[in-house]
Design a protein around this motif. Structure first.
Motif, PDB file in Angstrom:
ATOM      1  N   ASN A 165       8.132   3.499  -9.746  1.00  0.00           N
ATOM      2  CA  ASN A 165       8.619   2.729  -9.566  1.00  0.00           C
ATOM      3  C   ASN A 165       8.851   1.599  -8.949  1.00  0.00           C
ATOM      4  OD1 ASN A 165      10.966   3.881 -11.208  1.00  0.00           O
ATOM      5  ND2 ASN A 165      12.044   4.464  -9.064  1.00  0.00           N
ATOM      6  N   GLU A 166       7.870   1.601  -8.101  1.00  0.00           N
ATOM      7  CA  GLU A 166       7.797  -0.129  -7.408  1.00  0.00           C
ATOM      8  C   GLU A 166       5.939   0.210  -7.974  1.00  0.00           C
ATOM      9  OE1 GLU A 166       9.918  -1.262  -5.994  1.00  0.00           O
ATOM     10  OE2 GLU A 166      10.641  -0.070  -5.140  1.00  0.00           O
ATOM     11  N   LYS A 167       5.092   1.129  -8.520  1.00  0.00           N
ATOM     12  CA  LYS A 167       3.450   0.727  -8.548  1.00  0.00           C
ATOM     13  C   LYS A 167       3.541   0.126 -10.097  1.00  0.00           C
ATOM     14  CE  LYS A 167      -0.190   3.568  -8.875  1.00  0.00           C
ATOM     15  NZ  LYS A 167      -1.224   4.941  -9.493  1.00  0.00           N
ATOM     16  N   ILE A 191       5.047  -2.356 -10.810  1.00  0.00           N
ATOM     17  CA  ILE A 191       5.354  -3.596 -10.724  1.00  0.00           C
ATOM     18  C   ILE A 191       3.796  -4.220  -9.715  1.00  0.00           C
ATOM     19  CG2 ILE A 191       6.822  -4.251  -8.617  1.00  0.00           C
ATOM     20  CD1 ILE A 191       7.924  -6.145  -9.376  1.00  0.00           C
ATOM     21  N   LEU A 192       3.350  -3.500  -8.534  1.00  0.00           N
ATOM     22  CA  LEU A 192       2.838  -3.680  -7.508  1.00  0.00           C
ATOM     23  C   LEU A 192       0.685  -4.076  -7.750  1.00  0.00           C
ATOM     24  CD1 LEU A 192       4.151  -2.326  -4.520  1.00  0.00           C
ATOM     25  CD2 LEU A 192       3.531  -4.224  -4.927  1.00  0.00           C
ATOM     26  N   THR A 193       1.172  -3.017  -9.134  1.00  0.00           N
ATOM     27  CA  THR A 193      -0.102  -2.892 -10.024  1.00  0.00           C
ATOM     28  C   THR A 193      -0.932  -3.154 -11.041  1.00  0.00           C
ATOM     29  OG1 THR A 193      -0.395  -0.390 -10.719  1.00  0.00           O
ATOM     30  CG2 THR A 193      -0.503  -1.297  -8.721  1.00  0.00           C
ATOM     31  N   THR A 194      -1.699  -3.557 -11.646  1.00  0.00           N
ATOM     32  CA  THR A 194      -2.160  -4.118 -13.050  1.00  0.00           C
ATOM     33  C   THR A 194      -3.098  -3.604 -13.336  1.00  0.00           C
ATOM     34  OG1 THR A 194      -1.981  -5.776 -14.403  1.00  0.00           O
ATOM     35  CG2 THR A 194      -3.031  -6.104 -12.250  1.00  0.00           C
ATOM     36  N   THR A 195      -4.410  -4.251 -14.408  1.00  0.00           N
ATOM     37  CA  THR A 195      -5.457  -3.555 -14.253  1.00  0.00           C
ATOM     38  C   THR A 195      -6.400  -4.774 -14.192  1.00  0.00           C
ATOM     39  OG1 THR A 195      -5.183  -4.050 -16.284  1.00  0.00           O
ATOM     40  CG2 THR A 195      -4.855  -1.571 -15.726  1.00  0.00           C
ATOM     41  N   SER A 196      -7.312  -4.455 -13.363  1.00  0.00           N
ATOM     42  CA  SER A 196      -8.922  -5.918 -13.654  1.00  0.00           C
ATOM     43  C   SER A 196      -9.103  -5.797 -15.149  1.00  0.00           C
ATOM     44  CB  SER A 196      -9.615  -4.621 -12.932  1.00  0.00           C
ATOM     45  OG  SER A 196     -10.893  -6.617 -12.834  1.00  0.00           O
ATOM     46  N   HIS A 197      -8.896  -7.874 -15.056  1.00  0.00           N
ATOM     47  CA  HIS A 197      -9.693  -8.337 -16.187  1.00  0.00           C
ATOM     48  C   HIS A 197     -10.939  -7.978 -16.541  1.00  0.00           C
ATOM     49  CE1 HIS A 197     -11.001 -11.853 -14.036  1.00  0.00           C
ATOM     50  NE2 HIS A 197     -10.933 -12.148 -15.170  1.00  0.00           N
ATOM     51  N   ARG A 225      -1.423  -5.540  -7.575  1.00  0.00           N
ATOM     52  CA  ARG A 225      -1.757  -7.891  -8.306  1.00  0.00           C
ATOM     53  C   ARG A 225      -2.306  -8.375  -7.558  1.00  0.00           C
ATOM     54  NH1 ARG A 225       1.073  -8.206 -13.000  1.00  0.00           N
ATOM     55  NH2 ARG A 225       2.324  -6.144 -13.467  1.00  0.00           N
ATOM     56  N   TYR A 226      -2.127  -8.145  -6.232  1.00  0.00           N
ATOM     57  CA  TYR A 226      -2.179  -9.440  -5.498  1.00  0.00           C
ATOM     58  C   TYR A 226      -3.666  -9.709  -5.357  1.00  0.00           C
ATOM     59  CZ  TYR A 226       2.253  -9.535  -3.366  1.00  0.00           C
ATOM     60  OH  TYR A 226       3.561  -9.202  -3.016  1.00  0.00           O
ATOM     61  N   LEU A 227      -4.624  -8.561  -6.255  1.00  0.00           N
ATOM     62  CA  LEU A 227      -5.960  -9.195  -6.764  1.00  0.00           C
ATOM     63  C   LEU A 227      -5.999  -9.293  -8.357  1.00  0.00           C
ATOM     64  CD1 LEU A 227      -7.229  -6.389  -3.840  1.00  0.00           C
ATOM     65  CD2 LEU A 227      -7.783  -8.816  -3.719  1.00  0.00           C
ATOM     66  N   SER A 228      -5.235  -9.658  -9.083  1.00  0.00           N
ATOM     67  CA  SER A 228      -5.330  -9.715  -9.917  1.00  0.00           C
ATOM     68  C   SER A 228      -5.794 -11.160 -10.187  1.00  0.00           C
ATOM     69  CB  SER A 228      -4.334  -8.852 -11.039  1.00  0.00           C
ATOM     70  OG  SER A 228      -3.234  -9.848 -10.914  1.00  0.00           O
ATOM     71  N   LEU A 229      -6.044 -11.777 -11.580  1.00  0.00           N
ATOM     72  CA  LEU A 229      -6.210 -13.038 -12.495  1.00  0.00           C
ATOM     73  C   LEU A 229      -4.724 -12.974 -13.730  1.00  0.00           C
ATOM     74  CD1 LEU A 229      -7.108 -15.085 -13.256  1.00  0.00           C
ATOM     75  CD2 LEU A 229      -8.597 -13.884 -15.377  1.00  0.00           C
ATOM     76  N   ILE A 230      -4.493 -13.772 -13.406  1.00  0.00           N
ATOM     77  CA  ILE A 230      -3.094 -14.606 -13.960  1.00  0.00           C
ATOM     78  C   ILE A 230      -3.157 -14.637 -14.919  1.00  0.00           C
ATOM     79  CG2 ILE A 230      -0.649 -15.210 -13.930  1.00  0.00           C
ATOM     80  CD1 ILE A 230      -0.891 -15.558 -10.212  1.00  0.00           C
ATOM     81  N   ARG A 231      -2.580 -13.719 -16.306  1.00  0.00           N
ATOM     82  CA  ARG A 231      -3.621 -13.694 -17.273  1.00  0.00           C
ATOM     83  C   ARG A 231      -1.958 -14.526 -17.924  1.00  0.00           C
ATOM     84  NH1 ARG A 231      -6.806  -9.389 -18.735  1.00  0.00           N
ATOM     85  NH2 ARG A 231      -5.524  -8.138 -17.022  1.00  0.00           N
ATOM     86  N   SER A 232      -1.025 -14.003 -18.200  1.00  0.00           N
ATOM     87  CA  SER A 232       0.232 -14.626 -19.393  1.00  0.00           C
ATOM     88  C   SER A 232       1.455 -15.021 -18.300  1.00  0.00           C
ATOM     89  CB  SER A 232       0.172 -13.278 -20.047  1.00  0.00           C
ATOM     90  OG  SER A 232       0.954 -12.081 -18.901  1.00  0.00           O
ATOM     91  N   PRO A 233       2.731 -15.036 -19.303  1.00  0.00           N
ATOM     92  CA  PRO A 233       3.878 -15.233 -18.789  1.00  0.00           C
ATOM     93  C   PRO A 233       4.022 -13.935 -17.660  1.00  0.00           C
ATOM     94  CG  PRO A 233       4.106 -16.308 -20.594  1.00  0.00           C
ATOM     95  CD  PRO A 233       2.445 -15.466 -20.761  1.00  0.00           C
ATOM     96  N   GLU A 234       3.782 -12.970 -19.083  1.00  0.00           N
ATOM     97  CA  GLU A 234       4.522 -11.450 -18.154  1.00  0.00           C
ATOM     98  C   GLU A 234       3.893 -11.362 -16.529  1.00  0.00           C
ATOM     99  OE1 GLU A 234       3.569 -12.138 -21.448  1.00  0.00           O
ATOM    100  OE2 GLU A 234       5.478 -11.807 -22.403  1.00  0.00           O
ATOM    101  N   TYR A 286       1.094  -0.849   0.274  1.00  0.00           N
ATOM    102  CA  TYR A 286      -0.540   0.020   0.016  1.00  0.00           C
ATOM    103  C   TYR A 286       0.511   1.511  -0.262  1.00  0.00           C
ATOM    104  CZ  TYR A 286      -3.700  -3.050   1.249  1.00  0.00           C
ATOM    105  OH  TYR A 286      -4.667  -4.002   0.952  1.00  0.00           O
ATOM    106  N   ARG A 287       1.952   0.844   1.204  1.00  0.00           N
ATOM    107  CA  ARG A 287       2.579   2.217   1.113  1.00  0.00           C
ATOM    108  C   ARG A 287       3.173   2.931  -0.687  1.00  0.00           C
ATOM    109  NH1 ARG A 287       4.613   4.291   5.698  1.00  0.00           N
ATOM    110  NH2 ARG A 287       4.971   2.544   7.998  1.00  0.00           N
TER     111      ARG A 287
END
Lengths: 488, 488, 488, 488
Positions: free
Chosen positions: B54-56, B58-64, B72-81, B47-48
């Motif tokens: 820089n860190e954001k 890696i820590l966030t992504t978009t909702s599918h 990211r910890y609440l995301s669906l893992i959809r790809s190797p990336e 959260y901090r």
């Protein structure tokens, strides 16, 4: 007098001046204080076992001075067989106490090392250190005391010699020489079993030049001598020792490692065995590490035996047969027997010193030191592998939670497996204690670092001999010397 | 709402019903109680760090689901990336917190596993679990909650199936099915990061037959749900967390591992994702271990990075250059990069599931699990080797002794080396903490045992293919089948 | 033209000028001579398999120049997926040929390395090397030729730079520069697959300073160019290749490693890709080792797959089930998958070069090199362990003795076990061949030594970063720099 | 007579009936034929060295029968010191010959094993085998003969007992019992040093039941006895022995491993030491492996010494100082000294047998066997690592090419480094020979497999003792037996 019984040993400790601290508190009675009672219990084993004929044979021998029955821990090591008994005794005591009783073995090794070096000094320099040592030893045998040994100096900045440090006290040193003795200042650190000892045998460090001669000092003192302050160090999970219950399941033994602060301590002449002979300091260390690094193979083997037993016990409380883990157990046994065996071999390949002492083979002793710094880690890993998640980091509620009036029944209900919750918890705690808890002794750096051992191996393994016979086998006649290292 | 800030996260924890205990005491506020505040601090890092560009990344992504920015910890893992980012994020958080923030990663992996299995169940059985899960997930993303995951059952006697145990509660089970939900009884044990979580995602065990169908159960609950009692377990040296000072030097993170006791907890229907479909339970576990055993390579790499840094730091406070230890440091780096890399490769070699989720390669993921159960032990040993005796078992007086009015000056005088006593002690304590102290996570058995991984490797490595092409290379035409195992 | 068939490939080799020698004899036809036919057969596999739709997909791709279907071995590596295919192709070819087809892979890697470096040189220096290379490559793709790559110079005294050697020819160098090309003198040694190649791609060494600029040279030549003399080296048990029978059981593949002697060879300008740009020579090597040390993980995995198959096959001919060896086989699989996976990860973690080429992650590629120098030795040991005494050193009478009119019946009678004597002998010979025979490729030093890889790891693993976050975790504020190394 | 000189030994071999074959040819004179002359040379070392006072001490001892000076290889092992001398002698002979002189050591160990077992049989059964053996031994000592030992049977299908095989000859057996002796049929395989032996000492296999009693047979025969046909096996690169030059650089020693075919061989009664006493066959094997698996640690140490010397020699010819490889060399030394030491310890921890023989500790002897099957592989890998690409697989042109009139000057020009091409080639060939060439002895399976040793370790390591003291330490009072293995 001669061989003391358990009560006499305990009483001797109770009588001493309290000068040991932990957590900023003075320990009034080392035999009952939770920080020290386990190590005292462990060290007392040898006194207790005099009554057991099987164990007595290994724990006692006869004095080379007067033929009296004495504790092996106060004897001169005179033969390979004495060293085998050393390894066996240490393995046995690990099996019985679960851990290190370093307050006996380091002191014993120290007195043997100085037995040899005092002989050599007297021969070369015409001093009278050797008879002093023999006199003290005879008396120590008669009193059947426990002696811890102290070797490691704080050292300060590792790149500077003792006499070149900003603070000259970073290694223990003579600050005053009097007709009747010497005064020393400095510290010895990470000293094992001090709390269980009657006396402390101090050895010099090594690598000294003439300017460091005040650091070449060896003597023996009562643990409660004036101006000596002792602080016990922390060990992993050590506060559990102050708690009720079985989160430390083993009450049969324990370790302590102390810092000794010498604030101008006076040592009477007859207890001083080296005072300035810097050119003999390296010899002391070599005489020490020979038997020490040999017999530590027995310690590590006994410790590994406990890990095997504890891991299999845990698996069985889970309902699992040890057969599932045959390969892992066999590897653990191989690790144990290897350190044990290399130590035995170092003894067998040794030779007699003119003083009558037995010198272990240094090459093999130092090979063993490297194994001792490596194999137990694999043995611990395998123990945790066999014993499962509750043992790996001791992942169970505390004893207090186990007994909780509110939810202790739930803890117990769900910790039960093939056997009772308590047996399972105790077994897993023993794995934790011996692999990642208070039972882990500092074997890697204790008695010197593995990198130091590697240096000894390098210097003793006769590289040029090997190159020479390879050259002969290859039929090479050309001269092939070691090339010069290119300058950068 | 969407991405919460640090304070919102802390407030959300403060608002919850206290139901976590340790040492037979209720923890009123997990954000301030010494037993849990470090793990909360570690978990709060994500959260901090939203504020750090820089860190954001890696820590966030978009909702599918709706394209919103989410953790990211609440995301669906959809790809190797997505998996690479998983490994990188875990490695980064270990570097920043020094240890495991398992309360986020297990929950995340659990929801991904059930995302896949609910899809499969709905396809095969016509159930509606998948839309339930998606609905809950959408809401969880909007609330930006922290979710711990719970997998391990107490299991009881390992040789018996759940339904054959003397006590049927030894694995978590459905004891009542109602139109509006289910009631469950039992426990989940050794659950990481519960104290830092808003909700708990429960997975079933595996190896179930029809008679075990009440054990095939998955759901998600608030951590403070009625009838749920949580007891935190001990960890090595954990009481130091209750002390002042730097004997645990790291305040940036910490672990907890809890026992969860379910005394007839009611779960409303819309939060139930499996309730009896025993034939899908193994699939859940496989869907879980795929990404978990891949990305744990990043955890272990980050942990190893800390060990390298801490060991070199200690050596430098001793006055020693890291160059002396080049070979050891290189080996530590090789160990770290190996677990990291094998996890990355498991992701790269994966494949798409019809639900849109990315499935990691199971063979490589399980190879990694074995490395994770082995290599960190060598890395720890090397850290202790480099850092010396004071780090090996943390062989220094306690912080209380360091500060003692009576002799603290002596402790400090003799702990000083090239750098100050405090810096040296802190560095050595960090080595102790991360190799034999409270910072050691249970990576060997966490998420399943290495022997389980070996079974998966065996089943997936196509032995007969290898025999077939060896046979062709050897020019053998005779049929050479696997011989029958002789009966004993 | 484009993809050639097997016969076209063979014919192209037959047409070349004989300039390869072994045992002081000229090899007139590399496709039939026993010293080279096995390696030609192995290299021909890729031409043969164009007809197999499953294999074609992995063996071919499209030209980035003109979109034509081409051999993957003549392609530009543009993406992680191209690298995965590289690893998979190499693993597959090891499985099908039992050993290394280095005459394709080194040449391919060499042309990719120079593709990048010529781009960089042209950008920085305004040269026209890159279009020269692309022109040649386009033509090579159209001709579908096999290209061996040559990197290693004899080097002479390792402590001296090339230009400082007593004999300036110890590394390959330009002795004359003409308007239409250059003349080179010197040697390249231990070059794989030359006998199966149509052309040879020459790379410079590295570590050159301005005085060494004549050594910074790269070009491509027909294998049978004037003034080039090639001598094939010995390999373990290589004379068996000249014998009848199955003492070398595998006829599907084989290796050769040649010494190339350049006695003033003229290279026309359009085939010269570097001629004096010493400051780019290190870059070539780095561009080479990136993909090479990544994909070699696939080679070693395929080799390990053969060892597993061969060992189990031998055990079965003895009547033993593979179940007895489960732990050993699992360890072999772990070794194989580890080198495979770390290579895949190095590709996945790579990045795009402006030229369009894909650059593998150097840290992971070099970690893999160390594994490749270590793990296969354990895999070989385990294969010998499983397969027993007749495989360990191939301890069986020769094929001639097997067929002896006098006592061949006895040899066969007593070699028979669960299966025929011949099957058992062939299986055991395959273990011998792949672990201590002619099938062992020089993976440890091929493409550079493990110690070189360790240097790269050290320089890329960011020690100071690790120290920095350890320092933060330990709460240390004092500056703790790397101490100066004390002068001796 | 007593101690023979070199010429007498050679003459004794020349006088024997030729019955050894290789490559389908009869070897007329083992002392000159390239397939056997190296092993004869190696075995002759002990005769040659009688003249060297330093070596004589280790190579000879006195007969326990008559006090005469005898070869140690014909002595009874009566004390730990005899075993130390055994280990030392073997290490020394490896250093001097570069490889195994198995034709002496196996025969010696065999006669010691049967010395014990014949004593036991006579005690239990009232037979007269022991005096027969002593009579023969006395005579053998007087003649100072070389004796090879033969243990391994072909065995056929490993899952069936000897008497249950389709072909009953798969283990050597008695086919006829006559008043004056026995007739045997079958084979012994992989027998070391037969070509250099005057006599062969045959031991039974083990694991026999009453129906297998014809297989429990032991005797001693002249190597050239009627109806015995011997075929030498291939070894890696063995045809190089038939070539001129230094591709096998070592002429000081070599190994052979033979298949012995017994086509109804008659053994006179006085040379038969077991004939049906199946219940003593296991004892023979145990009596054999005790000293064998102890002293083989000396062999492997000597072999490792050669690898160290050869690797460093090669590095020096490259211009590299051994200092660069200090860590690797130290690890090689540790490996060597470990196998040496564990063997010494097995001797030291042994005990006296009533016959007067010394019995080594079986647990430690078998631990050593596992090390012997593991550590030399690491030592070989490190040797190849140090010595570089030309040593790894001997990647250099052949001696014929080295001497080629056409291009030999080029080969030599480019093989030259810091030292001459020839010295460099010879040194690298010695590394090749000892790590992947004809010098590699079959130590892993020789004298039994490491898995067999693991079984012995398991049975001797007292698991229940370890569980018992762990239980006591853990304070567990509940009974925790080994669970029943669940039936599948």
């Amino acid at each position: 007098m001669a061989l003391r019984n358990y009560q006499e040993y305990i009483d001797s400790l109770k009588k001493m001046r309290p000068n040991i601290y932990k957590f900023d508190e003075l320990i009034e009675d080392v035999t009952t204080h939770p920080a020290t009672r386990n190590t005292v219990e462990g060290h007392s084993k040898s006194y207790r076992l005099y009554n057991d004929p099987n164990e007595k044979e290994i724990l006692t021998t006869t004095s080379h001075i007067n033929g009296e029955p004495i504790s092996r821990y106060l004897s001169l090591i005179r033969s390979p067989e004495d060293m085998y008994a050393n390894s066996r005794m240490k393995r046995r005591l690990f099996q019985l106490t679960g851990t290190c009783t370093g307050g006996r073995c380091v002191g014993w090794t120290a007195l043997n090392a100085m037995f040899i070096t005092t002989y050599d000094m007297d021969e070369k320099l015409g001093t009278d250190y050797h008879p002093r040592l023999v006199n003290w030893l005879k008396d120590a045998q008669a009193r059947d005391i426990t002696i811890a040994g102290a070797l490691t100096d704080p050292k300060g900045d590792r790149t500077k010699m003792p006499s070149m440090q900003d603070d000259p006290d970073m290694s223990l040193r003579i600050v005053e020489r009097r007709p009747d003795g010497i005064v020393v200042r400095g510290a010895k650190v990470m000293i094992c079993g001090v709390a269980a000892a009657n006396e402390l045998f101090i050895l010099p460090g090594s690598g000294y030049k003439e300017t460091d001669k005040d650091y070449a000092v060896s003597f023996v003192i009562p643990r409660d001598i004036q101006n000596l302050t002792i602080v016990e160090t922390r060990r992993p999970s050590d506060t559990r020792e102050t708690e009720e219950g079985f989160d430390i399941p083993n009450k049969e033994g324990g370790i302590t490692q102390a810092y000794l602060f010498f604030e101008d301590v006076f040592i009477p002449k007859e207890r001083v065995f080296m005072a300035g002979e810097y050119q003999f300091a390296l010899g002391v260390v070599m005489n020490f590490i020979g038997p020490y690094r040999s017999a530590i193979g027995g310690c590590v083997a006994g410790q590994g035996d406990v890990k095997i037993g504890a891991a299999v016990l845990t698996a069985r409380t889970n309902g699992l047969t040890s057969k599932v883990f045959n390969d892992k157990i066999t590897q653990m046994n191989i690790n144990n027997e290897t350190t044990y065996a290399v130590g035995i071999a170092a003894a067998a390949m040794g030779k007699k010193h003119p003083s009558g002492a037995w010198l272990c083979d240094q090459l093999l002793a130092n090979v063993n030191k490297v194994h001792v710094a490596t194999l137990p880690y694999e043995t611990s890993r395998l123990a945790q592998d066999i014993a499962g998640g509750i043992a790996e980091t001791g992942c169970m509620p505390s004893y207090k939670d186990f007994k909780s009036a509110k939810y202790g029944h739930l803890v117990q209900k769900y910790l039960k497996a093939k056997h009772s919750a308590e047996s399972r918890a105790r077994a897993a705690r023993l794995v934790e204690w011996s692999t990642i808890g208070a039972g882990v002794p500092g074997c890697m750096h204790g008695g010197g670092s593995p990198d130091g051992a590697r240096l000894v191996i390098r210097s003793l393994s006769n590289l040029e001999d090997k190159v020479r016979f390879a050259k002969k086998l290859a039929g090479i006649t050309e001269d092939i010397p070691e090339p010069e290292v290119p300058k950068k």
